[in-house]
Design a protein around this motif. Structure first.
Motif, PDB file in Angstrom:
ATOM      1  N   SER A  45       0.703  -1.197  -0.107  1.00 44.37           N
ATOM      2  CA  SER A  45       0.050   0.001  -0.042  1.00 44.37           C
ATOM      3  C   SER A  45       0.883   1.153   0.035  1.00 44.37           C
ATOM      4  CB  SER A  45      -0.896  -0.044   1.381  1.00 44.37           C
ATOM      5  OG  SER A  45      -1.478   1.334   1.518  1.00 44.37           O
ATOM      6  N   GLU A  46       1.121   2.107  -1.064  1.00 43.74           N
ATOM      7  CA  GLU A  46       1.835   2.915  -1.278  1.00 43.74           C
ATOM      8  C   GLU A  46       1.111   4.269  -0.162  1.00 43.74           C
ATOM      9  OE1 GLU A  46       4.622   3.223  -2.353  1.00 43.74           O
ATOM     10  OE2 GLU A  46       4.590   1.424  -3.195  1.00 43.74           O
ATOM     11  N   SER A  47      -0.147   4.097   0.055  1.00 42.62           N
ATOM     12  CA  SER A  47      -0.785   5.261   1.019  1.00 42.62           C
ATOM     13  C   SER A  47      -0.470   4.987   2.442  1.00 42.62           C
ATOM     14  CB  SER A  47      -2.229   5.077   0.590  1.00 42.62           C
ATOM     15  OG  SER A  47      -2.805   3.967   1.278  1.00 42.62           O
ATOM     16  N   GLY A  48       0.286   3.947   2.604  1.00 44.86           N
ATOM     17  CA  GLY A  48       0.665   3.854   4.010  1.00 44.86           C
ATOM     18  C   GLY A  48      -0.337   2.992   4.844  1.00 44.86           C
ATOM     19  N   GLY A  49      -1.120   2.538   4.351  1.00 44.29           N
ATOM     20  CA  GLY A  49      -2.274   1.629   4.918  1.00 44.29           C
ATOM     21  C   GLY A  49      -1.725   0.429   5.503  1.00 44.29           C
ATOM     22  N   SER A 172       2.267 -11.826   3.653  1.00 42.80           N
ATOM     23  CA  SER A 172       1.009 -11.204   3.618  1.00 42.80           C
ATOM     24  C   SER A 172       0.565  -9.818   4.094  1.00 42.80           C
ATOM     25  CB  SER A 172       0.046 -12.073   4.554  1.00 42.80           C
ATOM     26  OG  SER A 172      -0.097 -13.522   4.266  1.00 42.80           O
ATOM     27  N   GLY A 173       1.872  -9.103   4.593  1.00 45.34           N
ATOM     28  CA  GLY A 173       1.889  -7.696   4.813  1.00 45.34           C
ATOM     29  C   GLY A 173       1.523  -6.882   3.638  1.00 45.34           C
ATOM     30  N   VAL A 174       1.144  -5.661   4.032  1.00 44.38           N
ATOM     31  CA  VAL A 174       0.786  -4.461   2.862  1.00 44.38           C
ATOM     32  C   VAL A 174       1.490  -3.457   3.138  1.00 44.38           C
ATOM     33  CG1 VAL A 174      -1.304  -5.604   2.237  1.00 44.38           C
ATOM     34  CG2 VAL A 174      -0.996  -3.634   3.702  1.00 44.38           C
ATOM     35  N   ASN A 175       2.033  -2.885   4.531  1.00 45.60           N
ATOM     36  CA  ASN A 175       2.500  -1.592   4.696  1.00 45.60           C
ATOM     37  C   ASN A 175       3.969  -1.508   4.033  1.00 45.60           C
ATOM     38  OD1 ASN A 175       4.038   0.265   6.840  1.00 45.60           O
ATOM     39  ND2 ASN A 175       2.017   1.088   6.579  1.00 45.60           N
ATOM     40  N   LYS A 177       6.536   0.358   4.980  1.00 41.84           N
ATOM     41  CA  LYS A 177       7.533   0.388   5.885  1.00 41.84           C
ATOM     42  C   LYS A 177       7.532  -0.756   6.939  1.00 41.84           C
ATOM     43  CE  LYS A 177       9.100   4.617   4.980  1.00 41.84           C
ATOM     44  NZ  LYS A 177      10.349   4.596   4.701  1.00 41.84           N
ATOM     45  N   VAL A 178       6.640  -1.137   7.165  1.00 46.89           N
ATOM     46  CA  VAL A 178       6.645  -2.534   8.426  1.00 46.89           C
ATOM     47  C   VAL A 178       7.090  -3.664   7.226  1.00 46.89           C
ATOM     48  CG1 VAL A 178       5.167  -4.193   9.292  1.00 46.89           C
ATOM     49  CG2 VAL A 178       4.655  -1.794   9.155  1.00 46.89           C
ATOM     50  N   LEU A 179       6.903  -3.806   5.714  1.00 46.43           N
ATOM     51  CA  LEU A 179       7.449  -4.860   5.114  1.00 46.43           C
ATOM     52  C   LEU A 179       9.087  -4.451   5.069  1.00 46.43           C
ATOM     53  CD1 LEU A 179       5.007  -4.724   2.103  1.00 46.43           C
ATOM     54  CD2 LEU A 179       5.581  -6.932   3.470  1.00 46.43           C
ATOM     55  N   GLU A 180       9.569  -3.323   5.029  1.00 43.84           N
ATOM     56  CA  GLU A 180      10.988  -3.069   4.968  1.00 43.84           C
ATOM     57  C   GLU A 180      11.480  -3.753   6.339  1.00 43.84           C
ATOM     58  OE1 GLU A 180      11.848   1.149   4.429  1.00 43.84           O
ATOM     59  OE2 GLU A 180      11.028   0.890   2.182  1.00 43.84           O
ATOM     60  N   PHE A 181      10.847  -3.261   7.566  1.00 44.20           N
ATOM     61  CA  PHE A 181      11.411  -3.774   8.739  1.00 44.20           C
ATOM     62  C   PHE A 181      11.365  -5.270   8.900  1.00 44.20           C
ATOM     63  CE2 PHE A 181       9.648  -4.760  13.133  1.00 44.20           C
ATOM     64  CZ  PHE A 181      11.072  -4.441  13.815  1.00 44.20           C
ATOM     65  N   ALA A 182      10.311  -6.165   8.332  1.00 44.20           N
ATOM     66  CA  ALA A 182      10.454  -7.293   8.280  1.00 44.20           C
ATOM     67  C   ALA A 182      11.734  -8.158   7.744  1.00 44.20           C
ATOM     68  CB  ALA A 182       8.988  -7.877   7.769  1.00 44.20           C
TER      69      ALA A 182
END
Length: 202
Positions: A45-49, A172-175, A177-182
């Protein structure tokens, strides 16, 4: 003491994480999100959702940090092995920064800082954190001659579980920044597991 899993992995660069707005983090040289080999990239999600997987991943990581900090502080104080002490001290600092970032995201999303306690909800991604008071007590009570072995065995299992959480998020994630963290959790814990396996067998 719960069993730990020996993971045969390639050594990769350990790095810190990106933080949500308003939360500081150390700079990192790790590139942007790349899923593990064999996993198709999720639609980000590019919108940060965010979705339920993003939230669960952060909650599971948040629950891991407390017990890990106790293990790491005991090792930094008690280990007779300089490499073990240095590793424990470095990991303690890095994970404290990660906890700040993780809780920053969850607070920004007005989500609980801890995961739901129903084990059935977590069976598919490594379960609830396996390290708890019993494991910390086992390390605290370990005799000096066995301390490093007990510590490394406990931490191997603990960090392998974090890898499972990260790969759940990457699948399965979409955010973004959280994907980068993962990605960074996957890389850093894989590097740590490789290093600790060398210490155990050395």
């Amino acid at each position: 003491m719960k069993r730990f899993v020996l993971l045969a992995v390639a050594l990769v660069t350990l790095a810190a994480c990106d933080a949500p707005p308003g939360v500081s983090a150390r700079p990192s040289s790790v590139p942007s999100f790349a899923p593990p080999s064999g996993s198709p990239p999720p639609a980000v999600s590019e919108s940060g959702g965010y979705n339920d997987t993003d939230v669960m991943f952060l909650q599971m990581m948040s629950a891991q940090y407390g017990p890990a900090a106790e293990l790491l502080k005991l090792a930094a104080a008690r280990s007779a092995n300089t490499k073990v002490r240095d590793l424990a001290a470095a990991m303690d600092v890095t994970q404290a920064d990660e906890l700040t970032a993780v809780q920053g995201w969850l607070r920004a999303w007005t989500k609980p800082l801890t995961p739901a306690t129903d084990p059935n909800l977590h069976a598919g991604h490594g379960g609830l954190p396996a390290t708890g008071p019993d494991e910390v007590k086992a390390l605290r009570d370990a005799p000096a001659a066995e301390f490093d072995k007990v510590f490394l065995n406990l931490l191997l299992g603990h960090q392998h579980q974090a890898i499972e959480y990260a790969r759940m998020e990457l699948a399965s994630g979409v955010n973004p920044k959280v994907l980068e963290f993962a990605t960074r959790v996957d890389s850093s814990r894989t590097a740590q597991v490789t290093m600790m396996l060398g210490m155990v067998s050395g």
